[in-house]
Design an enzyme around this catalytic site. Structure first.
Site, PDB file in Angstrom:
ATOM      1  N   GLU A  97     -14.577  23.875  81.483  1.00 48.92           N
ATOM      2  CA  GLU A  97     -13.657  22.741  81.425  1.00 48.92           C
ATOM      3  C   GLU A  97     -12.222  23.173  81.717  1.00 48.92           C
ATOM      4  O   GLU A  97     -11.442  22.425  82.299  1.00 48.92           O
ATOM      5  CB  GLU A  97     -13.715  22.094  80.037  1.00 48.92           C
ATOM      6  CG  GLU A  97     -15.056  21.498  79.661  1.00 48.92           C
ATOM      7  CD  GLU A  97     -15.119  21.060  78.211  1.00 48.92           C
ATOM      8  OE1 GLU A  97     -15.845  20.092  77.925  1.00 48.92           O
ATOM      9  OE2 GLU A  97     -14.458  21.689  77.359  1.00 48.92           O
ATOM     10  N   LYS A 108     -17.171  10.570  71.444  1.00 50.76           N
ATOM     11  CA  LYS A 108     -17.745  11.545  70.498  1.00 50.76           C
ATOM     12  C   LYS A 108     -17.608  12.948  71.087  1.00 50.76           C
ATOM     13  O   LYS A 108     -17.887  13.172  72.267  1.00 50.76           O
ATOM     14  CB  LYS A 108     -19.223  11.219  70.280  1.00 50.76           C
ATOM     15  CG  LYS A 108     -20.064  12.317  69.635  1.00 50.76           C
ATOM     16  CD  LYS A 108     -21.537  11.934  69.664  1.00 50.76           C
ATOM     17  CE  LYS A 108     -22.452  13.041  69.159  1.00 50.76           C
ATOM     18  NZ  LYS A 108     -22.517  14.179  70.125  1.00 50.76           N
ATOM     19  N   ASP A 124     -21.242  11.590  79.222  1.00 43.20           N
ATOM     20  CA  ASP A 124     -22.528  10.984  78.874  1.00 43.20           C
ATOM     21  C   ASP A 124     -22.285   9.764  77.990  1.00 43.20           C
ATOM     22  O   ASP A 124     -21.244   9.652  77.336  1.00 43.20           O
ATOM     23  CB  ASP A 124     -23.428  12.000  78.163  1.00 43.20           C
ATOM     24  CG  ASP A 124     -22.763  12.621  76.946  1.00 43.20           C
ATOM     25  OD1 ASP A 124     -23.006  12.123  75.832  1.00 43.20           O
ATOM     26  OD2 ASP A 124     -21.990  13.589  77.091  1.00 43.20           O
TER      27      ASP A 124
END
Length: 277
Positions: A42, A209, A235
């Protein structure tokens, strides 16, 4: 811990005001920024994009964490990652609350010791999103608050501590400028989620989340450092696809989106007052 100790602790906590967001000097200029990113995949595009250099002496050699430093616009930047697992010998990224909290705490301590306290910490990374809150793959969210969904302690006062909700610093103007969405990030140490998790994530009114945000915020609160999260959706938590498949499928795209979003964030915040965000 015995029952008597637990009871007395619960009584003490019940008489203590619930933790609120930081009381910061809203007129101070932002020029020293930390960006905490859990996974190296990332962080790598952003580090390369800004030509940040690794500081191998920033963390003690026994620690797995990595630090990269440089300047951009009017800001001194420190990007930290959680490094790779050596304790269990897997070599995977150190995801989750424990490494995130520790890396953040040590970073803030280190920069304070250099008489260069941090003006703002950004927790950047990928996340799951909730379709019921309008999240779609690739969406960029800025956090309004963070909370835990897997610290379930059904004892008076400990329940609130377990959730551990902390407000993020306000970034309404930044969100409008970027076209980003705003919402609460809920944190847990599992990639998947079962029925109890879904119940508590809903109770938290979560839009996204992740596995680190609440832990990073906790360390920031100890240092009275303003903070917020920048999250890109990989997702859909309340969707039909298995989380792990959808996450791996979209990780590369999300990392690229993060690379595009982070410089815009840095350019917007640097040199501004907190109340201009």
């Amino acid at each position: 811990m015995n029952f008597a100790t637990l009871f007395s602790s619960a009584f003490f906590l019940a008489s203590t005001p619930f933790a609120s967001s930081l009381a910061t000097t809203m007129t101070s200029k932002i020029n020293n920024v930390v960006i905490a990113i859990a996974m190296e995949a990332e962080a790598a595009p952003f580090i390369e994009h800004l030509s940040l250099q690794e500081n191998t002496s920033f963390f003690a050699s026994k620690l797995p964490f990595k630090a990269y430093q440089g300047t951009h616009e009017e800001c001194n930047l420190t990007v930290i990652t959680n490094g790779k697992d050596s304790v269990h010998g897997t070599g995977v990224d150190n995801v989750g609350t424990i490494p995130a909290s520790l890396a953040t705490y040590i970073t803030l301590e280190q920069l304070e010791s250099e008489t260069n306290p941090v003006d703002l910490l950004i927790n950047a990374g990928t996340c799951g999103g909730f379709s019921r809150k309008g999240a779609e793959i690739g969406d960029v969210f800025l956090t309004t608050a963070v909370a835990n969904h897997d610290r379930r302690i059904q004892i008076p006062s400990f329940t609130e501590y377990g959730v551990g909700k902390v407000s993020s610093t306000g970034v309404k103007n930044l969100a409008e400028t970027m076209g980003a969405k705003l919402g609460i990030c809920t944190t847990g140490n599992s990639l998947d989620a079962h029925s109890d998790d879904h119940h508590h994530m809903s109770e938290n009114d979560a839009s996204v989340k992740d596995m680190e945000a609440a832990a990073i915020a906790w360390s920031c609160e100890l240092h009275k450092t303003p903070h917020f999260g920048l999250k890109v959706v990989t997702d859909i938590v309340d969707g039909d696809k298995p989380t792990q498949e959808e996450f791996l499928e979209n990780l590369g795209t999300a990392a690229k989106s993060l690379q595009e979003a982070l410089p815009k964030v840095v350019e917007f915040i640097c040199g501004k007052n907190h109340d201009e965000l």
